[in-house]
Design a protein around this motif. Structure first.
Motif, mmCIF file in Angstrom:
data_model
loop_
_atom_site.group_PDB
_atom_site.id
_atom_site.type_symbol
_atom_site.label_atom_id
_atom_site.label_comp_id
_atom_site.label_asym_id
_atom_site.label_seq_id
_atom_site.Cartn_x
_atom_site.Cartn_y
_atom_site.Cartn_z
ATOM 1 N N ALA A 186 0.811 -1.220 0.000
ATOM 2 C CA ALA A 186 0.000 0.000 0.000
ATOM 3 C C ALA A 186 0.842 1.266 0.000
ATOM 4 O O ALA A 186 0.414 2.300 -0.526
ATOM 5 N N LYS A 187 2.042 1.235 0.595
ATOM 6 C CA LYS A 187 2.850 2.446 0.735
ATOM 7 C C LYS A 187 3.942 2.580 -0.321
ATOM 8 O O LYS A 187 4.742 3.517 -0.251
ATOM 9 N N VAL A 188 3.986 1.673 -1.273
ATOM 10 C CA VAL A 188 5.012 1.765 -2.315
ATOM 11 C C VAL A 188 4.883 3.072 -3.094
ATOM 12 O O VAL A 188 5.877 3.700 -3.470
ATOM 13 N N LEU A 239 -9.085 4.955 2.986
ATOM 14 C CA LEU A 239 -9.174 4.843 1.533
ATOM 15 C C LEU A 239 -9.230 6.207 0.854
ATOM 16 O O LEU A 239 -8.540 6.462 -0.136
ATOM 17 N N VAL A 240 -10.061 7.087 1.393
ATOM 18 C CA VAL A 240 -10.222 8.410 0.790
ATOM 19 C C VAL A 240 -8.914 9.186 0.782
ATOM 20 O O VAL A 240 -8.596 9.901 -0.178
ATOM 21 N N ALA A 241 -8.101 9.030 1.842
ATOM 22 C CA ALA A 241 -6.868 9.810 1.972
ATOM 23 C C ALA A 241 -5.793 9.389 0.980
ATOM 24 O O ALA A 241 -4.798 10.121 0.804
ATOM 25 N N PHE A 242 -5.955 8.246 0.314
ATOM 26 C CA PHE A 242 -4.957 7.831 -0.666
ATOM 27 C C PHE A 242 -4.795 8.863 -1.780
ATOM 28 O O PHE A 242 -3.663 9.202 -2.173
ATOM 29 N N TRP A 243 -5.922 9.373 -2.290
ATOM 30 C CA TRP A 243 -5.849 10.237 -3.472
ATOM 31 C C TRP A 243 -5.154 11.566 -3.191
ATOM 32 O O TRP A 243 -4.248 11.956 -3.934
ATOM 33 N N PRO A 244 -5.532 12.306 -2.147
ATOM 34 C CA PRO A 244 -4.772 13.531 -1.879
ATOM 35 C C PRO A 244 -3.314 13.257 -1.507
ATOM 36 O O PRO A 244 -2.428 14.064 -1.813
ATOM 37 N N ARG A 245 -3.052 12.097 -0.895
ATOM 38 C CA ARG A 245 -1.666 11.790 -0.542
ATOM 39 C C ARG A 245 -0.822 11.563 -1.792
ATOM 40 O O ARG A 245 0.336 11.979 -1.862
ATOM 41 N N TYR A 246 -1.396 10.917 -2.811
ATOM 42 C CA TYR A 246 -0.686 10.758 -4.079
ATOM 43 C C TYR A 246 -0.484 12.110 -4.754
ATOM 44 O O TYR A 246 0.571 12.378 -5.344
ATOM 45 N N MET A 247 -1.495 12.955 -4.670
ATOM 46 C CA MET A 247 -1.387 14.267 -5.291
ATOM 47 C C MET A 247 -0.258 15.081 -4.656
ATOM 48 O O MET A 247 0.547 15.702 -5.358
ATOM 49 N N PHE A 248 -0.161 15.052 -3.329
ATOM 50 C CA PHE A 248 0.889 15.806 -2.645
ATOM 51 C C PHE A 248 2.265 15.191 -2.890
ATOM 52 O O PHE A 248 3.277 15.913 -2.894
ATOM 53 N N SER A 308 10.594 8.001 -8.447
ATOM 54 C CA SER A 308 9.331 8.596 -8.008
ATOM 55 C C SER A 308 8.187 8.234 -8.943
ATOM 56 O O SER A 308 7.093 7.863 -8.501
ATOM 57 N N VAL A 309 8.419 8.334 -10.245
ATOM 58 C CA VAL A 309 7.379 8.044 -11.228
ATOM 59 C C VAL A 309 6.972 6.579 -11.162
ATOM 60 O O VAL A 309 5.773 6.240 -11.156
ATOM 61 N N VAL A 310 7.948 5.687 -11.083
ATOM 62 C CA VAL A 310 7.656 4.253 -11.025
ATOM 63 C C VAL A 310 6.832 3.925 -9.781
ATOM 64 O O VAL A 310 5.845 3.179 -9.840
ATOM 65 N N CYS A 311 7.222 4.479 -8.652
ATOM 66 C CA CYS A 311 6.501 4.208 -7.399
ATOM 67 C C CYS A 311 5.060 4.694 -7.465
ATOM 68 O O CYS A 311 4.122 3.966 -7.073
ATOM 69 N N MET A 312 4.853 5.914 -7.943
ATOM 70 C CA MET A 312 3.496 6.460 -7.982
ATOM 71 C C MET A 312 2.604 5.732 -8.976
ATOM 72 O O MET A 312 1.418 5.485 -8.703
ATOM 73 N N LEU A 313 3.140 5.349 -10.126
ATOM 74 C CA LEU A 313 2.342 4.613 -11.107
ATOM 75 C C LEU A 313 1.916 3.255 -10.546
ATOM 76 O O LEU A 313 0.748 2.848 -10.680
ATOM 77 N N PHE A 314 2.842 2.576 -9.893
ATOM 78 C CA PHE A 314 2.489 1.291 -9.285
ATOM 79 C C PHE A 314 1.453 1.492 -8.177
ATOM 80 O O PHE A 314 0.501 0.720 -8.064
ATOM 81 N N GLY A 315 1.642 2.530 -7.362
ATOM 82 C CA GLY A 315 0.732 2.777 -6.252
ATOM 83 C C GLY A 315 -0.691 3.026 -6.698
ATOM 84 O O GLY A 315 -1.640 2.473 -6.120
ATOM 85 N N ALA A 339 -2.139 2.157 -9.592
ATOM 86 C CA ALA A 339 -2.703 0.949 -10.192
ATOM 87 C C ALA A 339 -3.106 -0.062 -9.117
ATOM 88 O O ALA A 339 -4.192 -0.673 -9.184
ATOM 89 N N PHE A 340 -2.258 -0.235 -8.124
ATOM 90 C CA PHE A 340 -2.545 -1.206 -7.068
ATOM 91 C C PHE A 340 -3.733 -0.764 -6.218
ATOM 92 O O PHE A 340 -4.540 -1.579 -5.785
ATOM 93 N N LEU A 341 -3.861 0.551 -6.011
ATOM 94 C CA LEU A 341 -4.980 1.088 -5.245
ATOM 95 C C LEU A 341 -6.303 0.804 -5.936
ATOM 96 O O LEU A 341 -7.260 0.308 -5.320
ATOM 97 N N VAL A 342 -6.378 1.095 -7.225
ATOM 98 C CA VAL A 342 -7.635 0.954 -7.968
ATOM 99 C C VAL A 342 -8.009 -0.510 -8.175
ATOM 100 O O VAL A 342 -9.165 -0.907 -8.004
ATOM 101 N N LEU A 343 -7.021 -1.322 -8.526
ATOM 102 C CA LEU A 343 -7.308 -2.696 -8.912
ATOM 103 C C LEU A 343 -7.427 -3.668 -7.749
ATOM 104 O O LEU A 343 -8.106 -4.702 -7.873
ATOM 105 N N PHE A 344 -6.798 -3.349 -6.618
ATOM 106 C CA PHE A 344 -6.786 -4.329 -5.531
ATOM 107 C C PHE A 344 -7.217 -3.756 -4.181
ATOM 108 O O PHE A 344 -8.093 -4.306 -3.512
ATOM 109 N N ILE A 345 -6.604 -2.650 -3.765
ATOM 110 C CA ILE A 345 -6.838 -2.160 -2.405
ATOM 111 C C ILE A 345 -8.300 -1.770 -2.186
ATOM 112 O O ILE A 345 -8.925 -2.186 -1.197
ATOM 113 N N MET A 346 -8.853 -0.958 -3.075
ATOM 114 C CA MET A 346 -10.200 -0.439 -2.861
ATOM 115 C C MET A 346 -11.261 -1.539 -2.790
ATOM 116 O O MET A 346 -12.044 -1.580 -1.832
#
Length: 563
Positions: A330-332, A387-396, A528-535, A537-544
């Motif tokens: 989740a934190k990747v 769950l909700v906090a994931f999106w603003p955290r990715y944005m920041f 940074s780009v690799v980590c955020m892209l993986f994060g 994708a993993f959030l939408v497809l599995f975590i949520m």
């Protein structure tokens, strides 16, 4: 130490009376026969008549025997915990004690994961810092020895105090040793990386052991209705200790800051001596002035071997396995931002004391965020704020990467500094909401019979999910960075391509040759780009989808029968 088997009833099961919350009367216990009053908050699994399809998906996470237990749990578990509740004086005193104990844990973490890497950044490469980052691993691996902490203790001292007191004394002793030797080690850090890593790994190890006992104590120290505030105490205590050792220390350790504001200069040695005294003082107070309530007996076997078997039984639950996978990755998406962004800003000229001030301003907002998140996490959807906090955290995290890319040449303007403070406040707020939200969920589902171990099992994978990527992120930054050494030879300029210009040895050699290291490709941005892209994708497809199913399960689904 003593060991004896508790009395068992005729059918080997707890009666309904034994499952109900007990009063505050002292009941003797032993290391092989212990139970904790079932104080874990219970929530109702509401099944609507038109939601049969969703219920079938959720219940498919359980085996047949687990479905039967869950069905019984729906009737026994009781009412929702979302009702309003005012804190009693006893709960308030318990919260203060928990905050103090978590505070002492936060001090070593703030040093090992915060201020020391910043100080060493001037002397070490990112690869060497990756080695030192291993000192944070014990906090993520404490599950390996948590059954010992849950099962072995001195009855005369108390189940939790038997571990908290000696661990704090050991932490204080290590701090005393460090205070007498740290300056020599830090002055020649490149030759003492392994020794520094060992000392701070030991410091974190004993703090992590104390945390196991404190987590378990929180389940019985607070009343049933106030258990959601256990994560708030952890947030306040750990963050206060962490920031005291990170931002506050960095500010007062800076000669520029102390000269500007006319405050005394604080050395690392003096800081360590102060917390050594505090660790000793709190330990003595607990020993002589704080009496731990004895916990009720159980007919379950709570030997060390039995608790390890219990852990294995818990890990075999399918929904627990899914939660572990969620935590592990989740934190990747935030790993590059948390491990390298601040170091990159300092590398580009952002003063350590300015960074300390920015985070120090943010601290009150984190405390407020912890309190709000504790309230948001109550009710039938405890993972919703997480769950909700994931999106603003990715944005920041994305904004932080852009800040590093467009970081202005120092000195920075006041407007830019204010922008950094605002970004820090909102970014850390989302992080705090996630931390408190997931901690409240863990407290809710943990079986209090092995409270310290169950909490540690779940928290282990949460912590490990944030720890294991850091080593690879810092290593990857150096590996993917392309640098060149530009040195003048007579009237011409000689450009030498060299990976050694990435390490501290290479930079030193380039400087001694009269050259300057120029970074052509910074591996930080690619990582940074690799980590955020993986994060994402993993959030939408599995975590949520997985998190929504997990929070809908009844509390009884997270229990396994003790033999």
């Amino acid at each position: 130490m003593s060991r004896r088997n508790p009395p068992r009833n005729g059918n080997g099961k707890l009666t309904l009376k034994e499952r109900m919350p007990l009063d505050a009367q002292a009941v003797s216990s032993s290391m092989s026969g212990i139970t904790v009053s079932p104080r874990t908050p219970k929530f109702t699994h509401r099944m609507g008549r038109n939601d049969e399809a969703d219920d079938e998906v959720e219940m498919s996470l359980l085996r047949e025997d687990e479905r039967q237990q869950a069905a019984h749990g729906l009737d026994v578990e009781g009412q929702s915990s979302s009702a309003t509740h005012s804190l009693s004086n006893e709960d308030k005193r318990a919260m203060v004690l928990l905050c103090v104990l978590y505070l002492i844990q936060g001090v070593p973490l703030g040093l090992a994961l915060g201020s020391i890497p910043f100080i060493l950044r001037e002397h070490l490469s990112y690869s060497q810092l990756a080695t030192f980052a291993l000192s944070g691993y014990p906090y993520s691996l404490k599950l390996l020895w948590s059954p010992i902490v849950d099962s072995v203790f001195f009855v005369s001292v108390g189940r939790r105090k038997s571990w908290i007191i000696p661990m704090q004394l050991v932490v204080g002793t290590i701090m005393l040793y460090l205070s007498l030797n740290v300056q020599v080690l830090m002055d020649d850090a490149s030759n003492h990386v392994n020794q520094l890593t060992f000392l701070f790994t030991s410091l974190v190890f004993f703090s992590a052991t104390q945390d196991i006992a404190v987590d378990g104590w929180a389940l019985t120290l607070l009343s049933h209705e106030s258990l959601s505030y256990a994560s708030t105490c952890q947030t306040i205590g750990l963050n206060t200790g962490f920031f005291a050792s990170f931002t506050v220390f960095l500010a007062f350790n800076s000669e520029a800051f102390t000269t500007k504001w006319g405050v005394p200069h604080l050395t690392l040695s003096a800081y360590l001596k102060f917390w050594c005294v505090m660790s000793y003082a709190v330990s003595l107070w607990l020993l002589f002035f704080k009496k731990e309530k004895k916990e009720a007996l159980s007919d379950a076997d709570m030997s060390i071997k039995a608790v390890y078997k219990q852990i294995w039984a818990i890990c075999k639950l399918r929904h627990v396995q899914l939660l572990i996978i969620v935590h592990f990755f989740a934190k990747v998406g935030f790993a590059a931002n948390e491990a390298a962004t601040s170091l990159k800003m300092v590398e580009k000229g952002f003063l350590r004391e300015d960074l300390a001030i920015a985070v120090l301003i943010d601290f009150p907002f984190q405390i407020a965020g912890g309190w709000l998140a504790a309230n948001w996490s109550r009710g039938d959807h405890p993972l919703r704020p997480w769950l909700v906090a994931f999106w603003p955290r990715y944005m920041f995290a994305l904004i932080a990467t852009l800040i590093v890319y467009w970081f202005p040449k120092p000195p920075i303007t006041m407007g830019f500094f204010v922008f950094l403070v605002i970004h820090t406040v909102f970014s850390s707020f989302t992080s705090t909401v996630q931390f408190v939200g997931i901690s409240a969920f863990h407290t809710r589902v943990s079986d209090p019979l092995i409270g310290g171990t169950y909490m540690t099992l779940l928290n282990t994978f949460t912590n490990l999910g944030g720890t294991w990527p850091k080593y690879f992120v810092l290593k990857g930054v150096d590996l993917l960075t392309v640098a060149s050494c530009k040195a003048k030879e007579g009237a011409s300029e000689l450009v030498v391509k060299a990976t050694e210009c990435v390490s501290e040895e290479g930079k030193t050699a380039c400087t001694e040759a009269g050259g300057q290291c120029i970074i052509e490709t910074d591996g930080y941005y690619m990582i940074s780009v690799v980590c955020m892209l993986f994060g994402v994708a993993f959030l939408v497809l599995f975590i949520m989808p997985t998190a929504r199913k997990l929070q809908a399960l009844p509390t009884s689904a997270w229990r396994v029968k003790m033999s």
